[in-house]
Write an enzyme that holds these catalytic residues in place. Structure first.
Site, PDB file in Angstrom:
ATOM      1  CD  GLU A   1      -7.236 -13.545  15.122  1.00  0.00           C
ATOM      2  OE1 GLU A   1      -6.036 -13.352  15.380  1.00  0.00           O
ATOM      3  OE2 GLU A   1      -8.150 -13.234  15.919  1.00  0.00           O
TER       4      GLU A   1
ATOM      5  CE1 TYR B   1       3.308 -11.795  17.911  1.00  0.00           C
ATOM      6  CE2 TYR B   1       1.163 -12.578  17.189  1.00  0.00           C
ATOM      7  CZ  TYR B   1       1.930 -11.711  17.941  1.00  0.00           C
ATOM      8  OH  TYR B   1       1.321 -10.753  18.705  1.00  0.00           O
TER       9      TYR B   1
ATOM     10  CG  HIS C   1     -10.138  -9.770  16.855  1.00  0.00           C
ATOM     11  ND1 HIS C   1      -8.962 -10.444  16.663  1.00  0.00           N
ATOM     12  CD2 HIS C   1     -10.313  -9.002  15.739  1.00  0.00           C
ATOM     13  CE1 HIS C   1      -8.447 -10.108  15.493  1.00  0.00           C
ATOM     14  NE2 HIS C   1      -9.252  -9.233  14.919  1.00  0.00           N
TER      15      HIS C   1
HETATM   16 FE   LIG Z   1      -7.999 -12.124  17.588  1.00  0.00          FE
HETATM   17 FE   LIG Z   2      -4.784 -12.478  16.640  1.00  0.00          FE
END
Ligand SMILES: [Fe+2]
Ligand SMILES: [Fe+2]
Length: 340
Positions: A107, A114, A219
């Site tokens: 993450e 991003y 995930h």
């Molecule tokens: Fe994720």
């Molecule tokens: Fe993610």
């Protein structure tokens, strides 16, 4: 003081430290497989994207990208927060905690990806700041953020899952983040990226998205595996009422994501309609329900042929790396959706 003894069930409060004998090798295998997926943001080349943004995208497509970047700016940070505050402390298995550590790293890479995307795409400092403020200022994004926060807050006060009610609340939080946030909000975002790729646009973004897509698919698998373990250990937690709550939650998520689509596509993007997007969301939501052994609620077919390749890729990755877990999963009571 927390118990360091091996717990009866995975949600029993305590700090289990026993890795041998290993009780949940499936999570250890997921952790090891996750490491094989390591990638870095530096491997993504945004050069042709910048030319596309300046010369090839229509104003409506530029608006779509601006909104998407604004969503991406904070999305993975919210998921990370829930992971640390609400999941790690309750999943009492050292193998599963290894996987959650790996997921947290992934993450963080997504957040960096991003951020780098934003820095490349948006040169004006005020516009960059506005992207991070979108969770408060842009209604279609704040609606999704509010949904996430509502579910994050739903168990934040719980330090120990001592009652049946606590455990059901935990399950709802876990399922919300996997099925609705990672599994629906993010998958909708991927669809916009692959739509643009199908028009030959923004290949840098699509390249990074391939890796994020693979990570997110893992995930989801981890979360659904935790659900499967909890259900096998405590079958009475799962009943028709819980299933109804899950279906309601998915409807809410589809509505929020549809409102986002209305905003994203408000300029009129040739080849992509809000109606198709809503149909796609229903299709994805039914996939998530199917993965949980719940009947479809939307009855939608996938309208996006440009996503077919992604489904195959997801399946290939899954089977390459998860054969043994899949085989044990089909023996349990959680059905594996045939279209997945
Ligand atoms: Fe994720
Ligand atoms: Fe993610």
């Amino acid at each position: 003081m927390s118990s360091v003894q091996a717990p009866e069930a995975i949600l029993d409060p305590g700090l289990c430290l026993t890795l041998r004998p290993m009780r949940y090798p499936v999570f250890y295998d997921m952790f090891r497989d996750g490491i094989k997926n390591t990638w870095t943001v530096e491997e993504v080349d945004f050069q042709t994207d910048l030319t596309d943004l300046k010369q090839r995208l229509s104003p409506a497509e530029v608006h779509l990208i601006q909104r998407l970047v604004a969503f991406f700016a904070t999305g993975d940070s919210i998921v990370s927060n829930n992971l640390v505050l609400n999941l790690y402390k309750h999943v009492n298995s050292p193998e599963a905690r290894l996987y959650l550590s790996r997921q947290l790293f992934e993450e963080a890479v997504h957040v960096q990806f991003y951020l780098t995307l934003l820095d490349n795409y948006v040169t004006d400092p005020d516009e960059r700041a506005a992207a991070f403020a979108a969770v408060e200022n842009i209604p279609s994004i704040s609606k999704k953020a509010d949904f996430c926060m509502k579910w994050m807050d739903s168990i934040q006060e719980l330090d120990h899952l001592t009652t049946r009610d606590h455990r059901r609340q935990f399950l709802l939080n876990l399922i919300c983040f996997a099925a609705c946030i990672e599994g629906l909000f993010f998958f909708a975002a991927f669809a916009y990226v692959y739509f643009l790729r199908s028009k030959g646009l923004l290949h840098g973004l699509a390249a990074g998205t391939n890796w994020v897509f693979r990570d997110e698919s893992c995930h989801l698998e981890f979360a659904f595996e935790v659900v499967k373990v909890v259900r096998s250990q405590e079958p009475d937690l799962w009943d028709a009422e819980l299933e109804r709550e899950i279906v309601t939650m998915l409807h809410e998520a589809v509505d929020a994501e549809t409102q986002f689509a209305e905003d994203l596509l408000s300029g009129g993007v040739a080849g992509l309609s809000v109606r198709d997007m809503r149909q796609y969301l229903g299709y994805v939501a039914d996939q998530r329900l199917g993965r949980l052994g719940i009947a479809p609620a939307f009855h939608s077919k996938n309208p996006f042929s440009f996503m077919d390749l992604q489904d195959v890729q997801e399946l290939t990755n899954f089977f390459e790396r998860r054969v043994s877990a899949y085989q044990s999963a089909v023996q349990g009571e959680v059905g594996f959706h045939e279209d997945f």
